[in-house]
Design a protein around this motif. Structure first.
Motif, PDB file in Angstrom:
ATOM      1  N   LEU A 331       0.879  -1.238  -0.268  1.00 30.06           N
ATOM      2  CA  LEU A 331       0.028  -0.046  -0.087  1.00 30.06           C
ATOM      3  C   LEU A 331       0.652   1.343   0.009  1.00 30.06           C
ATOM      4  O   LEU A 331       2.223   1.068   0.333  1.00 30.06           O
ATOM      5  CB  LEU A 331      -0.857  -0.205   1.182  1.00 30.06           C
ATOM      6  N   PRO A 332       0.533   2.273  -0.386  1.00 26.99           N
ATOM      7  CA  PRO A 332       1.216   3.573  -0.615  1.00 26.99           C
ATOM      8  C   PRO A 332       1.667   4.208   0.870  1.00 26.99           C
ATOM      9  O   PRO A 332       1.127   3.796   1.728  1.00 26.99           O
ATOM     10  CB  PRO A 332       0.210   4.644  -1.331  1.00 26.99           C
ATOM     11  N   ASP A 333       2.699   4.875   0.685  1.00 24.69           N
ATOM     12  CA  ASP A 333       3.130   5.517   1.917  1.00 24.69           C
ATOM     13  C   ASP A 333       3.585   4.786   3.160  1.00 24.69           C
ATOM     14  O   ASP A 333       3.409   4.962   4.362  1.00 24.69           O
ATOM     15  CB  ASP A 333       2.040   6.628   2.467  1.00 24.69           C
ATOM     16  N   HIS A 334       4.178   3.505   3.058  1.00 22.10           N
ATOM     17  CA  HIS A 334       4.585   2.559   3.965  1.00 22.10           C
ATOM     18  C   HIS A 334       5.993   2.904   4.434  1.00 22.10           C
ATOM     19  O   HIS A 334       6.639   3.720   3.479  1.00 22.10           O
ATOM     20  CB  HIS A 334       4.599   1.112   3.642  1.00 22.10           C
ATOM     21  N   ARG A 335       6.367   2.583   5.634  1.00 20.49           N
ATOM     22  CA  ARG A 335       7.767   2.821   6.024  1.00 20.49           C
ATOM     23  C   ARG A 335       8.689   1.574   6.014  1.00 20.49           C
ATOM     24  O   ARG A 335       8.170   0.500   5.921  1.00 20.49           O
ATOM     25  CB  ARG A 335       7.664   3.440   7.368  1.00 20.49           C
ATOM     26  N   ASN A 336       9.901   1.813   6.318  1.00 23.67           N
ATOM     27  CA  ASN A 336      10.809   0.706   6.498  1.00 23.67           C
ATOM     28  C   ASN A 336      10.662   0.178   7.975  1.00 23.67           C
ATOM     29  O   ASN A 336      11.250   0.970   8.852  1.00 23.67           O
ATOM     30  CB  ASN A 336      12.300   1.100   5.917  1.00 23.67           C
ATOM     31  N   LEU A 337      10.013  -0.702   8.140  1.00 24.92           N
ATOM     32  CA  LEU A 337       9.811  -1.008   9.622  1.00 24.92           C
ATOM     33  C   LEU A 337      11.052  -1.866  10.353  1.00 24.92           C
ATOM     34  O   LEU A 337      11.060  -1.614  11.670  1.00 24.92           O
ATOM     35  CB  LEU A 337       8.695  -2.265   9.786  1.00 24.92           C
ATOM     36  N   TRP A 338      12.051  -2.151   9.455  1.00 25.22           N
ATOM     37  CA  TRP A 338      13.255  -2.433  10.226  1.00 25.22           C
ATOM     38  C   TRP A 338      13.958  -1.243  10.936  1.00 25.22           C
ATOM     39  O   TRP A 338      15.028  -1.641  11.691  1.00 25.22           O
ATOM     40  CB  TRP A 338      14.200  -3.131   9.191  1.00 25.22           C
ATOM     41  N   LYS A 339      13.647  -0.117  10.681  1.00 22.55           N
ATOM     42  CA  LYS A 339      14.136   1.185  11.511  1.00 22.55           C
ATOM     43  C   LYS A 339      13.487   1.367  12.791  1.00 22.55           C
ATOM     44  O   LYS A 339      13.945   2.151  13.416  1.00 22.55           O
ATOM     45  CB  LYS A 339      14.077   2.116  10.503  1.00 22.55           C
ATOM     46  N   GLU A 340      12.690   0.591  12.873  1.00 22.34           N
ATOM     47  CA  GLU A 340      11.836   0.637  14.513  1.00 22.34           C
ATOM     48  C   GLU A 340      12.856   0.215  15.443  1.00 22.34           C
ATOM     49  O   GLU A 340      13.521  -1.003  15.390  1.00 22.34           O
ATOM     50  CB  GLU A 340      10.368  -0.211  14.467  1.00 22.34           C
ATOM     51  N   PRO A 341      12.882   0.647  16.645  1.00 22.92           N
ATOM     52  CA  PRO A 341      13.883   0.122  17.815  1.00 22.92           C
ATOM     53  C   PRO A 341      13.439  -1.421  18.085  1.00 22.92           C
ATOM     54  O   PRO A 341      14.455  -2.037  18.311  1.00 22.92           O
ATOM     55  CB  PRO A 341      13.584   0.994  18.976  1.00 22.92           C
ATOM     56  N   ALA A 342      12.285  -1.541  17.967  1.00 20.00           N
ATOM     57  CA  ALA A 342      11.696  -3.070  18.363  1.00 20.00           C
ATOM     58  C   ALA A 342      12.336  -4.110  17.299  1.00 20.00           C
ATOM     59  O   ALA A 342      12.443  -5.318  17.522  1.00 20.00           O
ATOM     60  CB  ALA A 342      10.158  -3.097  18.799  1.00 20.00           C
ATOM     61  N   ALA A 343      12.503  -3.465  16.108  1.00 22.11           N
ATOM     62  CA  ALA A 343      12.831  -4.436  14.915  1.00 22.11           C
ATOM     63  C   ALA A 343      13.992  -5.076  15.289  1.00 22.11           C
ATOM     64  O   ALA A 343      14.653  -6.311  14.840  1.00 22.11           O
ATOM     65  CB  ALA A 343      12.886  -3.815  13.632  1.00 22.11           C
ATOM     66  N   ARG A 344      15.081  -4.438  16.160  1.00 23.12           N
ATOM     67  CA  ARG A 344      16.519  -5.231  16.591  1.00 23.12           C
ATOM     68  C   ARG A 344      16.190  -6.489  17.138  1.00 23.12           C
ATOM     69  O   ARG A 344      17.186  -7.260  17.109  1.00 23.12           O
ATOM     70  CB  ARG A 344      17.109  -4.143  17.238  1.00 23.12           C
ATOM     71  N   LEU A 345      14.975  -6.665  17.739  1.00 21.54           N
ATOM     72  CA  LEU A 345      14.815  -7.988  18.584  1.00 21.54           C
ATOM     73  C   LEU A 345      14.294  -9.137  17.575  1.00 21.54           C
ATOM     74  O   LEU A 345      14.352 -10.364  18.147  1.00 21.54           O
ATOM     75  CB  LEU A 345      13.745  -7.764  19.699  1.00 21.54           C
ATOM     76  N   LEU A 346      14.276  -8.797  16.290  1.00 22.85           N
ATOM     77  CA  LEU A 346      13.663 -10.039  15.502  1.00 22.85           C
ATOM     78  C   LEU A 346      14.545 -10.508  14.592  1.00 22.85           C
ATOM     79  O   LEU A 346      15.496  -9.916  13.946  1.00 22.85           O
ATOM     80  CB  LEU A 346      12.536  -9.180  14.743  1.00 22.85           C
ATOM     81  N   ASP A 347      14.250 -11.766  14.402  1.00 23.62           N
ATOM     82  CA  ASP A 347      15.184 -12.605  13.792  1.00 23.62           C
ATOM     83  C   ASP A 347      14.572 -12.942  12.355  1.00 23.62           C
ATOM     84  O   ASP A 347      13.325 -13.778  12.308  1.00 23.62           O
ATOM     85  CB  ASP A 347      15.824 -13.886  14.200  1.00 23.62           C
ATOM     86  N   PRO A 348      15.006 -12.214  11.401  1.00 20.26           N
ATOM     87  CA  PRO A 348      14.284 -12.881  10.005  1.00 20.26           C
ATOM     88  C   PRO A 348      13.990 -14.448   9.561  1.00 20.26           C
ATOM     89  O   PRO A 348      13.097 -14.662   9.252  1.00 20.26           O
ATOM     90  CB  PRO A 348      15.301 -12.028   8.737  1.00 20.26           C
ATOM     91  N   ALA A 349      14.925 -15.245  10.161  1.00 16.93           N
ATOM     92  CA  ALA A 349      14.915 -16.298  10.096  1.00 16.93           C
ATOM     93  C   ALA A 349      13.604 -16.940  10.840  1.00 16.93           C
ATOM     94  O   ALA A 349      13.189 -18.171  10.414  1.00 16.93           O
ATOM     95  CB  ALA A 349      16.113 -17.161  10.516  1.00 16.93           C
ATOM     96  N   LYS A 350      12.995 -16.487  11.657  1.00 14.13           N
ATOM     97  CA  LYS A 350      11.830 -16.813  12.536  1.00 14.13           C
ATOM     98  C   LYS A 350      10.806 -16.096  11.928  1.00 14.13           C
ATOM     99  O   LYS A 350       9.471 -15.941  12.693  1.00 14.13           O
ATOM    100  CB  LYS A 350      11.926 -16.535  14.063  1.00 14.13           C
ATOM    101  N   MET A 351      10.716 -15.469  10.759  1.00 14.61           N
ATOM    102  CA  MET A 351       9.481 -14.776  10.117  1.00 14.61           C
ATOM    103  C   MET A 351       9.247 -15.405   8.666  1.00 14.61           C
ATOM    104  O   MET A 351      10.284 -15.787   8.301  1.00 14.61           O
ATOM    105  CB  MET A 351       9.869 -13.281  10.021  1.00 14.61           C
ATOM    106  N   PHE A 352       7.826 -15.277   8.370  1.00 15.30           N
ATOM    107  CA  PHE A 352       7.474 -15.734   6.999  1.00 15.30           C
ATOM    108  C   PHE A 352       7.482 -15.041   5.955  1.00 15.30           C
ATOM    109  O   PHE A 352       6.985 -13.794   6.071  1.00 15.30           O
ATOM    110  CB  PHE A 352       6.281 -16.551   7.135  1.00 15.30           C
ATOM    111  N   GLN A 353       8.377 -14.932   5.160  1.00 19.28           N
ATOM    112  CA  GLN A 353       8.466 -13.835   3.920  1.00 19.28           C
ATOM    113  C   GLN A 353       8.778 -12.613   4.542  1.00 19.28           C
ATOM    114  O   GLN A 353       8.011 -11.708   4.309  1.00 19.28           O
ATOM    115  CB  GLN A 353       7.217 -13.775   3.012  1.00 19.28           C
ATOM    116  N   PRO A 354       9.814 -12.319   5.244  1.00 19.05           N
ATOM    117  CA  PRO A 354      10.221 -10.975   5.883  1.00 19.05           C
ATOM    118  C   PRO A 354      10.696  -9.957   4.683  1.00 19.05           C
ATOM    119  O   PRO A 354      10.969 -10.429   3.800  1.00 19.05           O
ATOM    120  CB  PRO A 354      11.299 -11.228   6.731  1.00 19.05           C
TER     121      PRO A 354
END
Length: 509
Positions: A331-354
């Motif tokens: 959708l239009p006007d989306h952000r890069n969510l990896w820049k969120e502070p909480a994103a540093r806690l997340l492992d892309p290997a544990k996400m589906f189609q990150p």
């Protein structure tokens, strides 16, 4: 007889006796013995706790009203909120409520108090995902285990309150019962899920309730008779029903009383004509389903059948859970969510189609056979996939704008961590998208809080009022003026205890 131990919490501690059924929609024969089900108690959450004798007082903030589906605006300024033993005990003005002697008092002047947020559909497969939820103020997750979201991490601590979803009436390798010896073979999927026998469905309903399941997932291959029976008897047992229908016509599921219709891109199937619905009984996955989805996605928003369907949804009990965040990156006007502070806690290997960590965009992998092609050709193919996905998202968005115009009920959920969504973070993008769809900021906030109490009878959460669980967010701006302010959390309180929010970002390996 198999003994099933509760997996997680269900705070209602209700004992239910299931009566005998001699016939069920003409296909259950014989009678059933009464079954007694007991809801398990929650295990303790390991966070620093104040002595039980010392109440916590939040003084001077504005308690935000999220009642009546967000239509009420009776905010309480300069409020006194008292929490003791994990519960809210008193809420009122300074004139009406006295601060107990010896209480721990937190000055909340100029701040706003909202209930802890509820994500109505997500996975949680790691401590990092648990921390990300809490950091973003999500204190309750209605959690599902499936091939996209992985297994539930019941050992995570600290953790949001977990309310369990389990599939019903169908084989499912990810069912909460699948690892129990008596159910392993019965629930094992072949190439596609198949419906269980009526007798097995009855037993499954009882056994998953013993595990502490709160929500039953009625999947795509359930036929109408099974759907109607399951919804009726789930409600008798105090269980909530989510319906992602294909074989069952949406009109049948809604009229049966299903509680939730999840996913934009799914419940639009309710507009298809009978000649497209009938083949779905035998083919809920392949050609017939593709034809039906294509038809529903391409209806113009002004179509009379769509408008009629929207009014039908608004007139019935079912709430929509659009999980718009699953389309956020298209959708239009989306952000890069990896820049969120909480994103540093997340492992892309544990996400589906990150999404791609470098730019936050959806990755569109090309087939192996194309890898020998020139780089320019590959980019052209990827751009083609991206354009097609973006067009689909916008078609569905416009259809949902038409559905919104009839004012159905809404519940907020992220669908994380799948297709670019992120635990905790994506519930806030969901609130943003609900506002963009047409809800007010207050209505969107209610969709992630008290609407769950209204729709499901989960009266332990959703409001800052005496008797509710002590899950509170203290935020620095008025979230009814701009829902973005729900992110500006200055204090996180769960079960009446202040959580070290910054400490959540320091994930223990």
């Amino acid at each position: 007889m198999m003994t099933l131990k509760p997996l997680y919490e269900n705070s209602r501690q209700t004992v239910i006796h299931m009566p005998a059924f001699k016939t069920v929609l003409g296909w259950i024969g014989g009678s059933m013995l009464a079954v007694t089900l007991a809801w398990p108690q929650a295990p303790p959450l390991i966070v620093p706790k104040s002595p039980a004798s010392i109440p916590l007082v939040l003084a001077g903030g504005t308690v935000v009203d999220v009642t009546d589906w967000g239509h009420s605006a009776k905010d309480l300024p300069d409020a006194i909120v008292i929490l003791r033993d994990g519960r809210i005990t008193d809420v009122g003005s300074r004139m009406a409520v006295s601060i107990p002697k010896g209480a721990r008092v937190i000055d909340c002047t100029g701040k706003y108090l909202i209930p802890g947020l509820v994500d109505g559909l997500a996975g949680m497969n790691s401590q990092g995902q648990a921390n990300a939820n809490l950091y973003m103020g999500v204190t309750t997750v209605v959690v599902r285990s499936d091939y996209q979201r992985g297994p539930i991490d019941f050992a995570a601590n600290p953790s949001p309150h977990l309310y369990l979803i389990d599939s019903i009436g169908s084989t499912d390798n990810w069912s909460l019962l699948a690892k129990h010896p008596e159910w392993g073979l019965k629930l094992r999927e072949g190439s596609r899920p198949v419906e269980l026998s009526p007798e097995d469905t009855v037993r499954q309903l009882n056994d998953t309730a013993r595990l502490g399941t709160r929500v039953l997932w009625l999947g795509q291959n359930l036929t109408a008779a099974n759907t109607q029976w399951i919804v009726t008897h789930a409600h008798q047992m105090g269980l909530v029903t989510y319906g992602e229908f294909v074989s069952t016509p949406y009109k049948v599921g809604v009229e049966a009383g299903v509680d939730v219709l999840p996913h934009m891109g799914r419940y639009e199937l309710g507009v298809i004509p009978d000649e497209l619905q009938r083949p779905l009984v035998e083919d809920p996955w392949r050609t017939a389903a593709s034809t039906a989805y294509d038809y529903s996605e391409r209806l113009p928003p002004t179509d009379l059948h769509l408008r009629t369907y929207a009014r039908f949804l608004a007139a019935h009990h079912a709430a929509l859970m659009p999980t718009l965040s699953l389309f956020y990156l298209q959708l239009p006007d989306h952000r890069n969510l990896w820049k969120e502070p909480a994103a540093r806690l997340l492992d892309p290997a544990k996400m589906f189609q990150p999404s791609d960590r470098s730019n936050g965009e959806t990755a569109y992998p090309v087939s192996i056979w194309t890898r020998h092609l020139p780089a320019a050709t590959l980019r052209w193919m990827e751009d083609g996939q991206r354009k097609k996905a973006d067009q689909q998202a916008m078609r569905l968005w416009h259809i949902n704008e038409a559905i919104f115009s009839a004012y159905p009920r809404y519940l907020a959920a992220s669908g994380a961590a799948s297709m670019g969504t992120m635990p905790g973070i994506s519930l806030h993008t969901e609130l943003e998208l609900l506002v963009r769809l047409g809800l007010s900021s207050r209505e969107a906030l209610a969709a992630a809080t008290n609407n769950y109490a209204i729709q499901f009878g989960w009266n332990e959460l959703g409001q800052i009022t005496p008797g509710r669980r002590g899950d509170i967010l203290v935020v620095d701006g008025d979230p009814t003026d701009n829902v973005w302010n729900a992110r500006r959390i200055s204090m996180l309180i769960m079960d009446g205890n202040i959580i070290d929010r910054d400490g959540l970002l320091n994930l223990r390996k």
